[in-house]
Design a protein around this motif. Structure first.
Motif, PDB file in Angstrom:
ATOM      1  N   THR A 124      -2.988 -16.999 -13.482  1.00  0.00           N
ATOM      2  CA  THR A 124      -1.706 -17.716 -13.578  1.00  0.00           C
ATOM      3  C   THR A 124      -1.020 -17.357 -14.896  1.00  0.00           C
ATOM      4  OG1 THR A 124      -2.899 -19.544 -12.531  1.00  0.00           O
ATOM      5  CG2 THR A 124      -0.656 -20.007 -13.305  1.00  0.00           C
ATOM      6  N   TYR A 125      -1.841 -17.260 -15.970  1.00  0.00           N
ATOM      7  CA  TYR A 125      -1.329 -16.938 -17.300  1.00  0.00           C
ATOM      8  C   TYR A 125      -2.219 -15.868 -17.938  1.00  0.00           C
ATOM      9  CZ  TYR A 125       0.826 -21.670 -17.158  1.00  0.00           C
ATOM     10  OH  TYR A 125       1.528 -22.802 -16.818  1.00  0.00           O
ATOM     11  N   VAL A 126      -1.630 -15.081 -18.846  1.00  0.00           N
ATOM     12  CA  VAL A 126      -2.436 -14.266 -19.771  1.00  0.00           C
ATOM     13  C   VAL A 126      -2.045 -14.662 -21.195  1.00  0.00           C
ATOM     14  CG1 VAL A 126      -2.856 -12.237 -18.329  1.00  0.00           C
ATOM     15  CG2 VAL A 126      -0.734 -12.366 -19.658  1.00  0.00           C
ATOM     16  N   SER A 127      -3.023 -14.607 -22.092  1.00  0.00           N
ATOM     17  CA  SER A 127      -2.757 -14.977 -23.485  1.00  0.00           C
ATOM     18  C   SER A 127      -3.015 -13.802 -24.430  1.00  0.00           C
ATOM     19  CB  SER A 127      -3.653 -16.151 -23.902  1.00  0.00           C
ATOM     20  OG  SER A 127      -3.225 -17.338 -23.293  1.00  0.00           O
ATOM     21  N   PRO A 128      -1.970 -12.999 -24.735  1.00  0.00           N
ATOM     22  CA  PRO A 128      -2.113 -11.984 -25.776  1.00  0.00           C
ATOM     23  C   PRO A 128      -2.112 -12.638 -27.156  1.00  0.00           C
ATOM     24  CG  PRO A 128       0.121 -11.951 -24.851  1.00  0.00           C
ATOM     25  CD  PRO A 128      -0.650 -12.954 -24.063  1.00  0.00           C
ATOM     26  N   PHE A 129      -3.043 -12.209 -28.020  1.00  0.00           N
ATOM     27  CA  PHE A 129      -3.226 -12.816 -29.351  1.00  0.00           C
ATOM     28  C   PHE A 129      -2.492 -11.981 -30.403  1.00  0.00           C
ATOM     29  CE2 PHE A 129      -7.210 -15.708 -29.396  1.00  0.00           C
ATOM     30  CZ  PHE A 129      -6.919 -16.205 -28.131  1.00  0.00           C
ATOM     31  N   VAL A 130      -1.272 -12.363 -30.734  1.00  0.00           N
ATOM     32  CA  VAL A 130      -0.480 -11.511 -31.634  1.00  0.00           C
ATOM     33  C   VAL A 130      -0.935 -11.575 -33.095  1.00  0.00           C
ATOM     34  CG1 VAL A 130       1.550 -11.477 -30.127  1.00  0.00           C
ATOM     35  CG2 VAL A 130       1.374 -13.247 -31.877  1.00  0.00           C
ATOM     36  N   GLY A 131      -1.256 -12.768 -33.578  1.00  0.00           N
ATOM     37  CA  GLY A 131      -1.628 -12.908 -34.996  1.00  0.00           C
ATOM     38  C   GLY A 131      -2.877 -12.121 -35.341  1.00  0.00           C
ATOM     39  N   ARG A 132      -3.866 -12.166 -34.450  1.00  0.00           N
ATOM     40  CA  ARG A 132      -5.120 -11.452 -34.748  1.00  0.00           C
ATOM     41  C   ARG A 132      -4.906  -9.942 -34.744  1.00  0.00           C
ATOM     42  NH1 ARG A 132     -10.107 -14.972 -32.073  1.00  0.00           N
ATOM     43  NH2 ARG A 132      -9.167 -17.000 -32.468  1.00  0.00           N
ATOM     44  N   LEU A 133      -3.924  -9.450 -33.949  1.00  0.00           N
ATOM     45  CA  LEU A 133      -3.601  -8.013 -34.004  1.00  0.00           C
ATOM     46  C   LEU A 133      -2.889  -7.694 -35.321  1.00  0.00           C
ATOM     47  CD1 LEU A 133      -2.545  -7.239 -30.329  1.00  0.00           C
ATOM     48  CD2 LEU A 133      -4.449  -6.211 -31.566  1.00  0.00           C
ATOM     49  N   ASP A 134      -1.910  -8.529 -35.679  1.00  0.00           N
ATOM     50  CA  ASP A 134      -1.219  -8.320 -36.969  1.00  0.00           C
ATOM     51  C   ASP A 134      -2.237  -8.253 -38.108  1.00  0.00           C
ATOM     52  OD1 ASP A 134       1.153  -8.457 -35.558  1.00  0.00           O
ATOM     53  OD2 ASP A 134       1.836 -10.348 -36.429  1.00  0.00           O
TER      54      ASP A 134
END
Ligand code: E4P
Length: 215
Positions: A124-134
């Motif tokens: 239903t949803y996906v959660s990309p983790f932007v802060g941890r990539l930054d």
């Protein structure tokens, strides 16, 4: 764009709810452990307060364990979304749960292809983790942009929740990239209302009004 609060703290949830800013909540094992006490009581209180989706995460490693946990977590309410880690077993569990009509949020997404796999499994949803990539000097928002393009190319209805948000700029970029949801820590959501020119303008209006009315 919907605003979810990324927390397991009931006071933060109540406060954001009062301000009309709360469309849903995401939790994870770290956030629940930060609150201490009985996690079941905590989850119950959250699900009572929040009328929108509440993500509760499974911790089992096999698909069978995840599905069994999901069935237990669904007892907290019909708006519970089962958060599942992006693993092979997690994909199997996502497929099984989606066939049963149970909503899922595939978490710990760090590549666009992981998001595509989750969508194919029926997430239903996906959660990309932007802060941890930054944090590792990889542009987190670029991931969101790529997922948006892929989902739009093929008409996937899986929603993108931008996760691991660290600043108001992440919230702005999420909206500009067309994310469906930003899940935001309380500290960041509280800062969105503030602007120094608003404070300065208000002080000037109040001073001029006091001059006019003597109050
Ligand atoms: C997502 O749903 C997670 O709960 C969360 O956004 C992780 O954020 P962090 O990288 O600040 O721990």
């Amino acid at each position: 764009m919907e605003f979810f609060l990324d927390t397991a703290n009931i006071d933060e949830i109540r406060s954001a709810n009062k301000q009309g800013l709360l469309d849903g909540v995401t939790t994870n094992p770290t956030l629940l452990s930060r609150e201490g006490g009985d996690w079941r009581e905590q989850a119950k209180a959250i699900c009572t307060e929040v009328k929108g989706p509440v993500s509760l995460e499974v911790v089992g490693e096999t698909a069978a364990e995840m599905v069994a946990e999901a069935e237990d977590l669904m007892k907290f309410g019909q708006h519970v979304v089962i958060k599942i880690p992006m693993t092979s077993e997690g994909l199997i569990a996502t497929k099984i749960l989606s066939q049963k009509g149970i909503k899922t949020n595939v978490t710990l997404i760090f590549s666009p292809l992981q998001a595509l796999l989750a969508a194919k499994a029926g997430a239903t949803y996906v959660s990309p983790f932007v802060g941890r990539l930054d944090d590792i000097v990889v542009e987190g928002m670029e991931l969101v942009s790529q997922i948006r393009t892929i989902f739009d190319n093929y008409g996937y209805e899986t929603k993108i929740i931008v996760a691991s948000i660290r600043s108001p700029l992440h919230v702005l970029d999420s909206a500009l990239e067309g994310a469906d949801v930003a899940t935001i820590p309380y500290k960041v959501i509280s800062s969105l209302v503030k602007h120094p020119l608003t404070d300065k303008g208000l002080a000037a209006f109040n001073a001029d009004w006091a001059k006019l009315t003597g109050k």
